[in-house]
Design a protein around this motif. Structure first.
Motif, short mmCIF file in Angstrom:
data_model
loop_
_atom_site.label_atom_id
_atom_site.label_comp_id
_atom_site.label_asym_id
_atom_site.label_seq_id
_atom_site.Cartn_x
_atom_site.Cartn_y
_atom_site.Cartn_z
N MET A 1 0.79 -1.17 0.00
CA MET A 1 0.00 0.00 0.00
C MET A 1 0.86 1.27 0.00
O MET A 1 0.44 2.25 -0.57
CB MET A 1 -0.84 -0.05 1.26
CG MET A 1 -1.93 0.89 1.14
SD MET A 1 -3.03 0.53 2.44
CE MET A 1 -4.38 1.27 1.93
N ARG A 2 1.95 1.20 0.60
CA ARG A 2 2.83 2.36 0.62
C ARG A 2 3.70 2.41 -0.63
O ARG A 2 4.44 3.36 -0.81
CB ARG A 2 3.72 2.30 1.84
CG ARG A 2 2.93 2.44 3.08
CD ARG A 2 3.85 2.49 4.24
NE ARG A 2 3.08 2.67 5.43
CZ ARG A 2 3.54 3.17 6.51
NH1 ARG A 2 4.77 3.58 6.55
NH2 ARG A 2 2.80 3.32 7.55
N GLU A 3 3.52 1.60 -1.52
CA GLU A 3 4.32 1.57 -2.73
C GLU A 3 3.94 2.71 -3.67
O GLU A 3 4.75 3.13 -4.48
CB GLU A 3 4.12 0.23 -3.45
CG GLU A 3 4.61 -0.92 -2.62
CD GLU A 3 4.21 -2.24 -3.25
OE1 GLU A 3 3.59 -2.23 -4.33
OE2 GLU A 3 4.55 -3.23 -2.67
N TRP A 4 2.79 3.24 -3.63
CA TRP A 4 2.35 4.31 -4.53
C TRP A 4 2.81 5.69 -4.07
O TRP A 4 2.80 6.64 -4.82
CB TRP A 4 0.82 4.27 -4.70
CG TRP A 4 0.07 4.43 -3.40
CD1 TRP A 4 -0.29 3.45 -2.56
CD2 TRP A 4 -0.36 5.67 -2.82
NE1 TRP A 4 -0.94 3.95 -1.47
CE2 TRP A 4 -0.99 5.35 -1.61
CE3 TRP A 4 -0.28 7.01 -3.19
CZ2 TRP A 4 -1.53 6.31 -0.78
CZ3 TRP A 4 -0.84 7.94 -2.35
CH2 TRP A 4 -1.46 7.60 -1.15
N ILE A 5 3.24 5.80 -2.81
CA ILE A 5 3.65 7.10 -2.28
C ILE A 5 4.93 7.59 -2.97
O ILE A 5 5.03 8.77 -3.33
CB ILE A 5 3.85 7.03 -0.75
CG1 ILE A 5 2.51 6.81 -0.09
CG2 ILE A 5 4.49 8.30 -0.23
CD1 ILE A 5 2.58 6.67 1.41
N GLY A 6 5.87 6.77 -3.20
CA GLY A 6 7.15 7.15 -3.82
C GLY A 6 6.95 7.67 -5.24
O GLY A 6 7.41 8.77 -5.59
N PRO A 7 6.31 6.87 -6.12
CA PRO A 7 6.12 7.37 -7.48
C PRO A 7 5.24 8.64 -7.52
O PRO A 7 5.46 9.52 -8.35
CB PRO A 7 5.42 6.23 -8.21
CG PRO A 7 5.75 5.01 -7.44
CD PRO A 7 5.94 5.45 -6.02
N THR A 8 4.26 8.74 -6.63
CA THR A 8 3.40 9.92 -6.60
C THR A 8 4.22 11.15 -6.19
O THR A 8 4.07 12.25 -6.78
CB THR A 8 2.24 9.73 -5.61
OG1 THR A 8 1.54 8.54 -5.95
CG2 THR A 8 1.30 10.90 -5.64
N VAL B 1 7.44 11.58 -6.57
CA VAL B 1 8.36 11.88 -7.67
C VAL B 1 7.60 12.58 -8.80
O VAL B 1 8.07 13.56 -9.39
CB VAL B 1 9.06 10.59 -8.16
CG1 VAL B 1 9.83 10.84 -9.45
CG2 VAL B 1 10.00 10.06 -7.11
N GLY B 2 6.41 12.10 -9.13
CA GLY B 2 5.58 12.70 -10.19
C GLY B 2 5.18 14.13 -9.82
O GLY B 2 5.20 15.04 -10.67
N THR B 3 4.80 14.33 -8.56
CA THR B 3 4.41 15.67 -8.11
C THR B 3 5.61 16.62 -8.20
O THR B 3 5.47 17.77 -8.66
CB THR B 3 3.89 15.62 -6.67
OG1 THR B 3 2.81 14.68 -6.61
CG2 THR B 3 3.41 16.97 -6.21
N CYS B 4 6.77 16.15 -7.78
CA CYS B 4 7.97 16.99 -7.87
C CYS B 4 8.30 17.30 -9.33
O CYS B 4 8.70 18.44 -9.65
CB CYS B 4 9.15 16.28 -7.22
SG CYS B 4 9.03 16.27 -5.41
N ALA B 5 8.13 16.34 -10.22
CA ALA B 5 8.40 16.57 -11.64
C ALA B 5 7.45 17.61 -12.21
O ALA B 5 7.87 18.51 -12.96
CB ALA B 5 8.29 15.25 -12.42
N VAL B 6 6.16 17.52 -11.84
CA VAL B 6 5.18 18.50 -12.32
C VAL B 6 5.54 19.90 -11.79
O VAL B 6 5.46 20.89 -12.50
CB VAL B 6 3.75 18.09 -11.90
CG1 VAL B 6 2.76 19.21 -12.13
CG2 VAL B 6 3.32 16.85 -12.67
N LEU B 7 5.93 19.99 -10.52
CA LEU B 7 6.33 21.27 -9.94
C LEU B 7 7.55 21.85 -10.65
O LEU B 7 7.62 23.05 -10.92
CB LEU B 7 6.60 21.14 -8.45
CG LEU B 7 5.37 21.02 -7.55
CD1 LEU B 7 5.79 20.73 -6.12
CD2 LEU B 7 4.55 22.29 -7.60
#
Length: 175
Positions: free
Chosen positions: A1-8, A10-16
């Motif tokens: 369940m905590r596996e989606w936190i890392g990619p999310t 990283v994706g949020t940082c990339a969008v920022l």
């Protein structure tokens, strides 16, 4: 369940980062445009300043070196020969030259000022309030003059009647 936190994350940082890059790119483009506009304005001001300096040096070269006092006559002074007939006044003193464009500008300004002052004077003189005031004052003056004439006529009649009475009394005394 905590596996989606890392990619999310990283994706949020990339969008920022991409958003910041776009904002930075827009600010830089706007700054570049403003810099170009400021440089163009500075170049135009430099050209204008050089033109004004050139005009001043031309005027300084054509103007007489000595400052002229406002003297009507030069009694007892030697009048120097004029350089050019168009540059001299009737006394023989060199007159400053005015550029044709400046002369036309001065003449037009004077004409416009005279026309504007004439228009303003006519507008004020022909205003209804001014006409009413003039009409009132004229009526008052006519009444005053009429009263004055009546008073003078009465006085003349009194004097004539007094003279006639005096003549009658002297005739009666003589008889």
């Amino acid at each position: 369940m905590r596996e989606w936190i890392g990619p999310t994350a990283v994706g949020t940082c990339a969008v920022l980062v991409v958003g910041l890059a776009v904002v930075l790119w827009r600010v830089r483009a706007r700054t570049a445009r403003e810099l170009e506009r400021a440089q163009a304005e500075a170049a135009a001001l430099r050209a204008r300043m050089q033109d004004l300096e050139a005009r001043l040096t031309r005027v300084a070269r054509t103007a007489p070196a000595e400052t002229a006092d406002y003297v009507i006559t030069h009694l007892g002074e030697e009048i120097r020969a004029p350089r050019h007939a168009a540059e001299t006044s009737s006394v023989g003193v060199l007159a400053p030259r005015i550029e044709p464009a400046l002369f036309a500008d001065l003449v037009l300004r004077e004409t416009v000022v005279k026309a504007a002052s004439l228009a303003h004077g006519l507008r004020v003189a022909l205003a209804p309030a001014t006409r009413n005031r003039i009409r009132f004052e004229v009526r008052q003056e006519v009444k005053r003059a009429r009263k004055q004439r009546r008073a003078e006529l009465k006085e003349a009649r009194r004097e004539r009647e007094a003279r006639q009475r005096a003549d009658l009394t002297t005739e009666e005394d003589a008889a």
